[in-house]
Design a protein around this motif. Structure first.
Motif, PDB file in Angstrom:
ATOM      1  N   TRP A  63       7.916  -8.231   6.698  1.00 49.50           N
ATOM      2  CA  TRP A  63       6.931  -9.155   6.139  1.00 49.50           C
ATOM      3  C   TRP A  63       5.733  -8.422   5.561  1.00 49.50           C
ATOM      4  CZ3 TRP A  63       8.727 -13.642   5.061  1.00 49.50           C
ATOM      5  CH2 TRP A  63       9.733 -14.202   5.837  1.00 49.50           C
ATOM      6  N   LYS A  64       5.483  -7.182   5.964  1.00 50.64           N
ATOM      7  CA  LYS A  64       4.351  -6.432   5.417  1.00 50.64           C
ATOM      8  C   LYS A  64       4.547  -6.153   3.937  1.00 50.64           C
ATOM      9  CE  LYS A  64       2.878  -4.265   9.672  1.00 50.64           C
ATOM     10  NZ  LYS A  64       2.618  -3.021  10.379  1.00 50.64           N
ATOM     11  N   LYS A  65       5.810  -6.069   3.519  1.00 50.10           N
ATOM     12  CA  LYS A  65       6.107  -5.825   2.117  1.00 50.10           C
ATOM     13  C   LYS A  65       5.656  -6.998   1.234  1.00 50.10           C
ATOM     14  CE  LYS A  65      10.442  -5.361   1.227  1.00 50.10           C
ATOM     15  NZ  LYS A  65      11.834  -4.981   1.084  1.00 50.10           N
ATOM     16  N   TYR A  66       5.644  -8.205   1.792  1.00 51.17           N
ATOM     17  CA  TYR A  66       5.316  -9.405   1.032  1.00 51.17           C
ATOM     18  C   TYR A  66       3.878  -9.869   1.238  1.00 51.17           C
ATOM     19  CZ  TYR A  66      10.344  -9.480   0.678  1.00 51.17           C
ATOM     20  OH  TYR A  66      11.646  -9.133   0.453  1.00 51.17           O
ATOM     21  N   ASP A  67       3.076  -9.072   1.904  1.00 53.98           N
ATOM     22  CA  ASP A  67       1.688  -9.436   2.170  1.00 53.98           C
ATOM     23  C   ASP A  67       0.864  -9.288   0.894  1.00 53.98           C
ATOM     24  OD1 ASP A  67      -0.697 -10.073   3.311  1.00 53.98           O
ATOM     25  OD2 ASP A  67      -0.908  -8.220   4.455  1.00 53.98           O
ATOM     26  N   ARG A  69      -2.224  -9.222   0.480  1.00 58.11           N
ATOM     27  CA  ARG A  69      -3.455  -8.442   0.650  1.00 58.11           C
ATOM     28  C   ARG A  69      -3.267  -6.973   0.327  1.00 58.11           C
ATOM     29  NH1 ARG A  69      -4.599 -10.534   6.552  1.00 58.11           N
ATOM     30  NH2 ARG A  69      -2.355 -10.290   6.506  1.00 58.11           N
ATOM     31  N   GLN A  70      -2.023  -6.512   0.291  1.00 55.27           N
ATOM     32  CA  GLN A  70      -1.792  -5.112  -0.017  1.00 55.27           C
ATOM     33  C   GLN A  70      -1.904  -4.837  -1.514  1.00 55.27           C
ATOM     34  OE1 GLN A  70       2.107  -3.742   0.889  1.00 55.27           O
ATOM     35  NE2 GLN A  70       3.102  -5.398  -0.178  1.00 55.27           N
TER      36      GLN A  70
END
Length: 137
Positions: A63-67, A69-70
């Motif tokens: 899920w960090k890939k789709y955040d 905020r990045q």
């Protein structure tokens, strides 16, 4: 939970017991228990349905890939500007790109200018109205 600490929760619980009363308290606790069970069943059913339709396990998704905020535009532009562009500019590149590449600008600009097609602009005669398509707007 909802910004309520222990003593406040205890006070709300006692007020709730007093308002509901001892006669209806078992009925309402059973309703609350059924509501919690139903919400858990619906959540697990939704998870199973998503897993079945998507074909992947939800726990395996990064899920960090789709955040969103990045994706900071300032960081992306900074990385792009500081990125080392040691690649030579091709002969068919536009003149602006060729000019930005330093020493390769002279060779690329000269060849790009000579191979670029000539653009012709048609002008309407004086007093003629430009065509307007009412169906396109």
């Amino acid at each position: 939970m909802f910004g309520i600490n222990g003593p406040e929760f205890f006070l709300l619980l006692i007020i709730g017991i007093m308002v509901i009363g001892p006669k209806r308290l078992p009925e309402y606790t059973q309703k609350l228990a059924n509501l919690v069970k139903e919400v858990r069943r619906m959540a697990s059913g939704a998870r199973e349905q998503i897993k079945e339709e998507v074909g992947i396990d939800i726990d395996d998704v990064d899920w960090k890939k789709y955040d969103p905020r990045q994706y900071d535009p300032r960081r992306i532009i900074k990385e792009a500007l500081l990125d080392d562009d040691s690649k030579p500019v091709s002969a068919g590149a536009p003149a602006a790109v060729a000019a930005a590449s330093g020493a390769a600008a002279v060779a690329a600009g000269a060849s790009a200018g000579s191979s670029r097609p000539v653009r012709t602009v048609e002008r309407l005669p004086a007093g003629e109205v430009a065509p307007f398509d009412t169906e396109s707007t």
